[in-house]
Design a protein around this motif. Sequence first.
Motif, PDB file in Angstrom:
ATOM      1  N   ASP A 127      -9.694  -8.467  -3.784  1.00 29.96           N
ATOM      2  CA  ASP A 127      -9.138  -7.588  -4.803  1.00 29.96           C
ATOM      3  C   ASP A 127      -7.839  -8.210  -5.311  1.00 29.96           C
ATOM      4  O   ASP A 127      -7.450  -9.285  -4.873  1.00 29.96           O
ATOM      5  CB  ASP A 127      -8.883  -6.201  -4.186  1.00 29.96           C
ATOM      6  N   PHE A 128      -7.141  -7.506  -6.205  1.00 28.26           N
ATOM      7  CA  PHE A 128      -5.848  -7.975  -6.715  1.00 28.26           C
ATOM      8  C   PHE A 128      -4.704  -7.675  -5.757  1.00 28.26           C
ATOM      9  O   PHE A 128      -3.707  -8.375  -5.722  1.00 28.26           O
ATOM     10  CB  PHE A 128      -5.508  -7.280  -8.044  1.00 28.26           C
ATOM     11  N   ALA A 129      -4.810  -6.579  -5.032  1.00 31.81           N
ATOM     12  CA  ALA A 129      -3.700  -6.107  -4.211  1.00 31.81           C
ATOM     13  C   ALA A 129      -4.243  -5.521  -2.914  1.00 31.81           C
ATOM     14  O   ALA A 129      -5.427  -5.212  -2.799  1.00 31.81           O
ATOM     15  CB  ALA A 129      -2.909  -5.049  -4.972  1.00 31.81           C
ATOM     16  N   CYS A 130      -3.345  -5.341  -1.966  1.00 34.25           N
ATOM     17  CA  CYS A 130      -3.721  -4.720  -0.691  1.00 34.25           C
ATOM     18  C   CYS A 130      -3.897  -3.221  -0.890  1.00 34.25           C
ATOM     19  O   CYS A 130      -3.253  -2.611  -1.742  1.00 34.25           O
ATOM     20  CB  CYS A 130      -2.626  -4.960   0.344  1.00 34.25           C
ATOM     21  N   ASP A 131      -4.750  -2.649  -0.076  1.00 35.37           N
ATOM     22  CA  ASP A 131      -4.990  -1.213  -0.142  1.00 35.37           C
ATOM     23  C   ASP A 131      -5.625  -0.756   1.166  1.00 35.37           C
ATOM     24  O   ASP A 131      -6.090  -1.566   1.961  1.00 35.37           O
ATOM     25  CB  ASP A 131      -5.921  -0.885  -1.308  1.00 35.37           C
ATOM     26  N   THR A 134       0.827  -1.211   0.000  1.00 32.52           N
ATOM     27  CA  THR A 134       0.000   0.000   0.000  1.00 32.52           C
ATOM     28  C   THR A 134       0.860   1.259   0.000  1.00 32.52           C
ATOM     29  O   THR A 134       0.636   2.178  -0.789  1.00 32.52           O
ATOM     30  CB  THR A 134      -0.930  -0.008   1.230  1.00 32.52           C
ATOM     31  N   LEU A 135       1.850   1.300   0.889  1.00 32.14           N
ATOM     32  CA  LEU A 135       2.690   2.498   1.007  1.00 32.14           C
ATOM     33  C   LEU A 135       3.593   2.693  -0.200  1.00 32.14           C
ATOM     34  O   LEU A 135       3.770   3.821  -0.670  1.00 32.14           O
ATOM     35  CB  LEU A 135       3.499   2.443   2.297  1.00 32.14           C
ATOM     36  N   LEU A 136       4.153   1.612  -0.722  1.00 33.24           N
ATOM     37  CA  LEU A 136       5.021   1.737  -1.899  1.00 33.24           C
ATOM     38  C   LEU A 136       4.233   2.113  -3.153  1.00 33.24           C
ATOM     39  O   LEU A 136       4.730   2.858  -4.000  1.00 33.24           O
ATOM     40  CB  LEU A 136       5.808   0.447  -2.131  1.00 33.24           C
ATOM     41  N   SER A 137       3.008   1.620  -3.260  1.00 30.53           N
ATOM     42  CA  SER A 137       2.166   2.023  -4.392  1.00 30.53           C
ATOM     43  C   SER A 137       1.865   3.523  -4.324  1.00 30.53           C
ATOM     44  O   SER A 137       1.871   4.210  -5.342  1.00 30.53           O
ATOM     45  CB  SER A 137       0.856   1.234  -4.395  1.00 30.53           C
ATOM     46  N   GLY A 138       1.617   4.012  -3.126  1.00 27.38           N
ATOM     47  CA  GLY A 138       1.392   5.448  -2.955  1.00 27.38           C
ATOM     48  C   GLY A 138       2.632   6.254  -3.303  1.00 27.38           C
ATOM     49  O   GLY A 138       2.567   7.226  -4.059  1.00 27.38           O
ATOM     50  N   LEU A 139       3.782   5.848  -2.780  1.00 35.44           N
ATOM     51  CA  LEU A 139       5.034   6.547  -3.073  1.00 35.44           C
ATOM     52  C   LEU A 139       5.313   6.566  -4.570  1.00 35.44           C
ATOM     53  O   LEU A 139       5.684   7.602  -5.132  1.00 35.44           O
ATOM     54  CB  LEU A 139       6.205   5.895  -2.327  1.00 35.44           C
ATOM     55  N   ALA A 140       5.128   5.430  -5.217  1.00 30.86           N
ATOM     56  CA  ALA A 140       5.376   5.356  -6.655  1.00 30.86           C
ATOM     57  C   ALA A 140       4.421   6.267  -7.427  1.00 30.86           C
ATOM     58  O   ALA A 140       4.840   6.945  -8.379  1.00 30.86           O
ATOM     59  CB  ALA A 140       5.235   3.919  -7.140  1.00 30.86           C
ATOM     60  N   ALA A 191      -5.457   1.307   8.492  1.00 33.88           N
ATOM     61  CA  ALA A 191      -6.385   1.330   7.362  1.00 33.88           C
ATOM     62  C   ALA A 191      -6.229   0.170   6.388  1.00 33.88           C
ATOM     63  O   ALA A 191      -7.109  -0.051   5.555  1.00 33.88           O
ATOM     64  CB  ALA A 191      -6.239   2.650   6.602  1.00 33.88           C
ATOM     65  N   VAL A 192      -5.132  -0.555   6.437  1.00 37.15           N
ATOM     66  CA  VAL A 192      -4.923  -1.651   5.485  1.00 37.15           C
ATOM     67  C   VAL A 192      -5.599  -2.909   6.014  1.00 37.15           C
ATOM     68  O   VAL A 192      -5.179  -3.479   7.013  1.00 37.15           O
ATOM     69  CB  VAL A 192      -3.412  -1.890   5.240  1.00 37.15           C
ATOM     70  N   GLN A 193      -6.668  -3.288   5.322  1.00 33.00           N
ATOM     71  CA  GLN A 193      -7.416  -4.488   5.685  1.00 33.00           C
ATOM     72  C   GLN A 193      -7.614  -5.309   4.422  1.00 33.00           C
ATOM     73  O   GLN A 193      -7.903  -4.755   3.359  1.00 33.00           O
ATOM     74  CB  GLN A 193      -8.789  -4.119   6.272  1.00 33.00           C
ATOM     75  N   PRO A 194      -7.461  -6.641   4.493  1.00 30.16           N
ATOM     76  CA  PRO A 194      -7.624  -7.468   3.295  1.00 30.16           C
ATOM     77  C   PRO A 194      -9.070  -7.456   2.787  1.00 30.16           C
ATOM     78  O   PRO A 194     -10.014  -7.505   3.576  1.00 30.16           O
ATOM     79  CB  PRO A 194      -7.204  -8.864   3.740  1.00 30.16           C
TER      80      PRO A 194
END
Length: 189
Positions: A149-153, A74-80, A143-146
């Motif tokens: 979906d395809f990925a965590c968010d 989740t955090l790396l997707s946001g940073l990217a 906030a990260v709960q499974p």
Amino acid sequence: MLPYALKIVWFSLSLSGLLSCWAVLSAFAVAVRSHWLALLYCIGCTILQGTFCLGLIWRMDPSLMPRSFCIAQTLLSGLASFMLTGVSATFSMITSLAVLRPGVCSLASSKPFIWHPIYTLTLIVFPLLASIAQITAVLKLDAVQPVDDFACDATDPEWVRFLSYAGVPLVFSIPFSCLGLMALVRMSR
């Protein structure tokens, strides 16, 4: 639950898109005789797609993924996404200023994409501040709960997504879109 075959297709498309990004932006960097901006974009794209594609280890099922991986994804997707937004804003700034202020910035010069201190705002300050806001909200609110979906968010509360790829980049891109529209109007005259 989404079929596993669909997840494999999505993984394949993501990986081919990443490889295409590197191929196209490498050629672009050679054409404009400057590699740093294209390289930053490719790095951001690699982080974004890489964290997504790593989910295949757990069949792209967030309920099977370790909690630490979900938070990192989740955090790396946001940073990217913040990095990609900053690079895109910088591209927009460079090309728009070449049209709006050709004496200051010229794409016809031998080095149109040379570093300028103003790029610090779009390439360092924006991703850093946006990441701090996202990290704080994700960790403080757990906030990260499974979900299916395809990925965590970030899903609980769902508004935390707006501090990630779903909101902040959109708001940040508005002034640079306006700058691009002003350049387009100037070129049409």
